[in-house]
Design a protein around this motif. Structure first.
Motif, PDB file in Angstrom:
ATOM      1  N   ASP A 186       0.823  -1.193   0.000  1.00 57.74           N
ATOM      2  CA  ASP A 186       0.000   0.000   0.000  1.00 57.74           C
ATOM      3  C   ASP A 186       0.871   1.262   0.000  1.00 57.74           C
ATOM      4  OD1 ASP A 186      -1.496   2.178   1.889  1.00 57.74           O
ATOM      5  OD2 ASP A 186      -2.921   1.072   0.652  1.00 57.74           O
ATOM      6  N   ASN A 187       0.579   2.189  -0.930  1.00 59.83           N
ATOM      7  CA  ASN A 187       1.391   3.411  -1.039  1.00 59.83           C
ATOM      8  C   ASN A 187       1.313   4.277   0.208  1.00 59.83           C
ATOM      9  OD1 ASN A 187       2.347   2.838  -3.613  1.00 59.83           O
ATOM     10  ND2 ASN A 187       0.618   3.844  -4.630  1.00 59.83           N
ATOM     11  N   LYS A 233       4.436   5.567   2.602  1.00 62.01           N
ATOM     12  CA  LYS A 233       4.674   6.968   2.974  1.00 62.01           C
ATOM     13  C   LYS A 233       4.863   7.108   4.485  1.00 62.01           C
ATOM     14  CE  LYS A 233       2.196   9.076  -0.916  1.00 62.01           C
ATOM     15  NZ  LYS A 233       1.019   9.900  -1.321  1.00 62.01           N
ATOM     16  N   ILE A 234       4.040   6.380   5.257  1.00 60.44           N
ATOM     17  CA  ILE A 234       4.182   6.429   6.717  1.00 60.44           C
ATOM     18  C   ILE A 234       5.542   5.864   7.125  1.00 60.44           C
ATOM     19  CG2 ILE A 234       3.274   5.553   8.906  1.00 60.44           C
ATOM     20  CD1 ILE A 234       0.498   5.504   7.564  1.00 60.44           C
ATOM     21  N   LEU A 235       5.911   4.747   6.517  1.00 65.00           N
ATOM     22  CA  LEU A 235       7.214   4.149   6.810  1.00 65.00           C
ATOM     23  C   LEU A 235       8.340   5.128   6.511  1.00 65.00           C
ATOM     24  CD1 LEU A 235       9.163   1.784   7.412  1.00 65.00           C
ATOM     25  CD2 LEU A 235       8.874   1.074   5.025  1.00 65.00           C
ATOM     26  N   GLN A 236       8.274   5.770   5.365  1.00 64.41           N
ATOM     27  CA  GLN A 236       9.308   6.726   4.984  1.00 64.41           C
ATOM     28  C   GLN A 236       9.395   7.875   5.983  1.00 64.41           C
ATOM     29  OE1 GLN A 236       8.737   8.370   1.078  1.00 64.41           O
ATOM     30  NE2 GLN A 236      10.878   8.949   0.853  1.00 64.41           N
ATOM     31  N   ASN A 237       8.255   8.375   6.421  1.00 63.36           N
ATOM     32  CA  ASN A 237       8.242   9.460   7.411  1.00 63.36           C
ATOM     33  C   ASN A 237       8.884   9.016   8.725  1.00 63.36           C
ATOM     34  OD1 ASN A 237       6.978  11.248   5.673  1.00 63.36           O
ATOM     35  ND2 ASN A 237       4.918  10.735   6.375  1.00 63.36           N
ATOM     36  N   MET A 238       8.581   7.797   9.146  1.00 62.73           N
ATOM     37  CA  MET A 238       9.133   7.289  10.400  1.00 62.73           C
ATOM     38  C   MET A 238      10.646   7.100  10.296  1.00 62.73           C
ATOM     39  SD  MET A 238       6.814   7.230  12.609  1.00 62.73           S
ATOM     40  CE  MET A 238       5.038   7.467  12.624  1.00 62.73           C
ATOM     41  N   LEU A 239      11.107   6.597   9.176  1.00 64.34           N
ATOM     42  CA  LEU A 239      12.551   6.427   8.989  1.00 64.34           C
ATOM     43  C   LEU A 239      13.270   7.771   9.030  1.00 64.34           C
ATOM     44  CD1 LEU A 239      12.600   3.739   6.134  1.00 64.34           C
ATOM     45  CD2 LEU A 239      13.165   3.385   8.539  1.00 64.34           C
ATOM     46  N   ASN A 240      12.641   8.793   8.482  1.00 66.31           N
ATOM     47  CA  ASN A 240      13.227  10.133   8.508  1.00 66.31           C
ATOM     48  C   ASN A 240      13.217  10.725   9.913  1.00 66.31           C
ATOM     49  OD1 ASN A 240      14.037  10.897   5.771  1.00 66.31           O
ATOM     50  ND2 ASN A 240      11.880  10.681   5.248  1.00 66.31           N
ATOM     51  N   ILE A 294       3.023  -3.740   7.487  1.00 67.49           N
ATOM     52  CA  ILE A 294       3.201  -3.853   6.045  1.00 67.49           C
ATOM     53  C   ILE A 294       3.383  -5.330   5.719  1.00 67.49           C
ATOM     54  CG2 ILE A 294       4.577  -3.164   4.055  1.00 67.49           C
ATOM     55  CD1 ILE A 294       5.446  -0.692   5.626  1.00 67.49           C
ATOM     56  N   VAL A 295       2.350  -5.943   5.166  1.00 66.18           N
ATOM     57  CA  VAL A 295       2.354  -7.378   4.899  1.00 66.18           C
ATOM     58  C   VAL A 295       2.028  -7.612   3.434  1.00 66.18           C
ATOM     59  CG1 VAL A 295       1.307  -9.604   5.479  1.00 66.18           C
ATOM     60  CG2 VAL A 295       1.653  -7.887   7.268  1.00 66.18           C
ATOM     61  N   ASP A 296       2.867  -8.409   2.783  1.00 65.01           N
ATOM     62  CA  ASP A 296       2.647  -8.755   1.378  1.00 65.01           C
ATOM     63  C   ASP A 296       2.862 -10.252   1.202  1.00 65.01           C
ATOM     64  OD1 ASP A 296       2.385  -8.950  -1.334  1.00 65.01           O
ATOM     65  OD2 ASP A 296       4.124  -7.725  -1.837  1.00 65.01           O
ATOM     66  N   THR A 297       1.783 -10.999   1.236  1.00 65.17           N
ATOM     67  CA  THR A 297       1.886 -12.461   1.141  1.00 65.17           C
ATOM     68  C   THR A 297       2.248 -12.925  -0.265  1.00 65.17           C
ATOM     69  OG1 THR A 297      -0.502 -12.631   0.725  1.00 65.17           O
ATOM     70  CG2 THR A 297       0.235 -12.792   3.010  1.00 65.17           C
ATOM     71  N   LYS A 298       2.233 -12.029  -1.231  1.00 62.65           N
ATOM     72  CA  LYS A 298       2.612 -12.405  -2.592  1.00 62.65           C
ATOM     73  C   LYS A 298       4.124 -12.376  -2.800  1.00 62.65           C
ATOM     74  CE  LYS A 298      -1.735 -10.787  -4.641  1.00 62.65           C
ATOM     75  NZ  LYS A 298      -2.366  -9.851  -5.611  1.00 62.65           N
ATOM     76  N   TYR A 331      13.750  -5.025  -0.771  1.00 62.65           N
ATOM     77  CA  TYR A 331      14.194  -4.458  -2.050  1.00 62.65           C
ATOM     78  C   TYR A 331      13.112  -3.547  -2.628  1.00 62.65           C
ATOM     79  CZ  TYR A 331      15.753  -4.100  -6.889  1.00 62.65           C
ATOM     80  OH  TYR A 331      16.142  -3.617  -8.109  1.00 62.65           O
ATOM     81  N   GLU A 332      11.888  -4.023  -2.648  1.00 63.40           N
ATOM     82  CA  GLU A 332      10.765  -3.234  -3.176  1.00 63.40           C
ATOM     83  C   GLU A 332      10.570  -1.956  -2.367  1.00 63.40           C
ATOM     84  OE1 GLU A 332       9.202  -3.979  -5.935  1.00 63.40           O
ATOM     85  OE2 GLU A 332       8.404  -6.022  -5.967  1.00 63.40           O
TER      86      GLU A 332
END
Length: 313
Positions: A2-3, A7-14, A119-123, A132-133
């Motif tokens: 999910d985009n 975005k939330i992840l990116q904000n937290m890392l920053n 953030i879960v992606d079973t695929k 990587y993604e």
């Protein structure tokens, strides 16, 4: 993925200057590859941030590198990320809830959403593939995927796909792997390292091949503590041979159980029949064709085997 979550992840890392990365107990190559791959990439992005990797390291995977020493004080203003762990009881490290914000990144079916951001992606074939993604989706680009990052992510993908033999291998998996190979990671040497075992472990594998049972297209073995002592092998290292019986003609599923003293860890694998629902009934879970369970007696293990036979039927 999910985009909005990215975005939330990116904000937290920053936002955070301290980032502590956990994964599951008894780590496999994907747990370590995703953990150390993410840590190394974050260090490249923010050299001044404190980025720590937490957990015990099994002897058989020492070539991955070491873990960091973390104190309770480190968590006081920290972002905590847990990788490759479907449910909270399997997280390696007791202080993971002590941080300011908790993020789960995983590719297992979402049974326990313990994070504030999940953030879960079973695929995805593996959590390493997800990392990587995520690095690309966050806009960091391939500039932060160094040779070392590529090495870790490659090993994680190879481990969770069974060297690309498992059915979780997708065209996207192969595309990502081909890009990682461009970093000149000497994959032949890495695969040899991952496949190497001490002589005592090879002798133990011989014991497994001689003593497993096979009935109704199901293979199974129960490793007692006496056997572990006989071969001077740990429970974690013994579990590396879970697929020893997988090449038997006609086999559909198998269980590899190890008595760890306070519990019996049962690794369940299948070629076609879905087995994660069965594992969930025995204090476990996982992927449709690769799961783990916990029982507390020989009788419970035997019942698990009987139910696996029914599942295969």
């Amino acid at each position: 993925m999910d985009n909005q979550q990215i975005k939330i992840l990116q904000n937290m890392l920053n936002l955070y200057d301290t980032i502590i990365i956990h994964r599951h107990v008894r780590p496999d190559p994907d747990a370590l590859g995703s953990q150390l791959g993410l840590k190394t990439a974050l260090h490249k992005m923010w050299p001044r941030k404190k980025v720590l990797a937490v957990g015990d390291m099994p002897d058989s995977l020492q070539f991955f590198g070491g873990m960091d020493q973390v104190t309770p004080e480190d968590y006081e203003e920290a972002l905590v990320i847990v990788l490759d762990t479907g449910n909270a009881p399997r997280i390696d490290g007791e202080h993971y809830q002590a941080g300011k914000y908790l993020i789960k990144i995983d590719h297992h079916p979402p049974v326990d959403q313990y994070g504030e951001l999940n953030i879960v992606d079973t695929k995805s074939s593996s959590t390493s593939e997800m990392i990587y993604e995520i690095l690309l989706l966050c806009g960091y680009g391939e500039d932060y995927i160094t040779q070392e990052v590529a090495k870790y992510l490659y090993l994680g993908i190879v481990g969770d796909t069974g060297r690309f033999l498992f059915n979780n291998t997708t065209p996207r998996t192969m595309e990502i792997t081909s890009k990682l190979l461009k970093y000149n990671i000497n994959h032949t040497t890495l695969l040899n390292q991952m496949g190497e075992r001490p002589l005592k472990s090879i002798h133990f594998q011989g014991y497994v091949l001689q003593h497993f049972s096979y009935e109704d297209h199901v293979g199974f073995i129960f490793i007692t503590q006496d056997v572990l002592e006989q071969f001077d092998i740990t429970a974690s290292d013994a579990a590396l041979f879970v697929n020893s019986m997988s090449d038997v003609a006609g086999i559909e599923a198998w269980v590899f159980a190890v008595d760890e003293g306070d519990q019996i860890r049962a690794r369940i694998r299948s070629k076609r029949a879905v087995i994660n629902e069965l594992a969930a009934r025995y204090n476990g879970g996982g992927h449709p064709l690769a799961s783990g369970a916990t029982v507390y007696s020989r009788e419970a293990f035997e019942q698990l085997v009987r139910e696996l036979k029914e599942t295969v039927k």
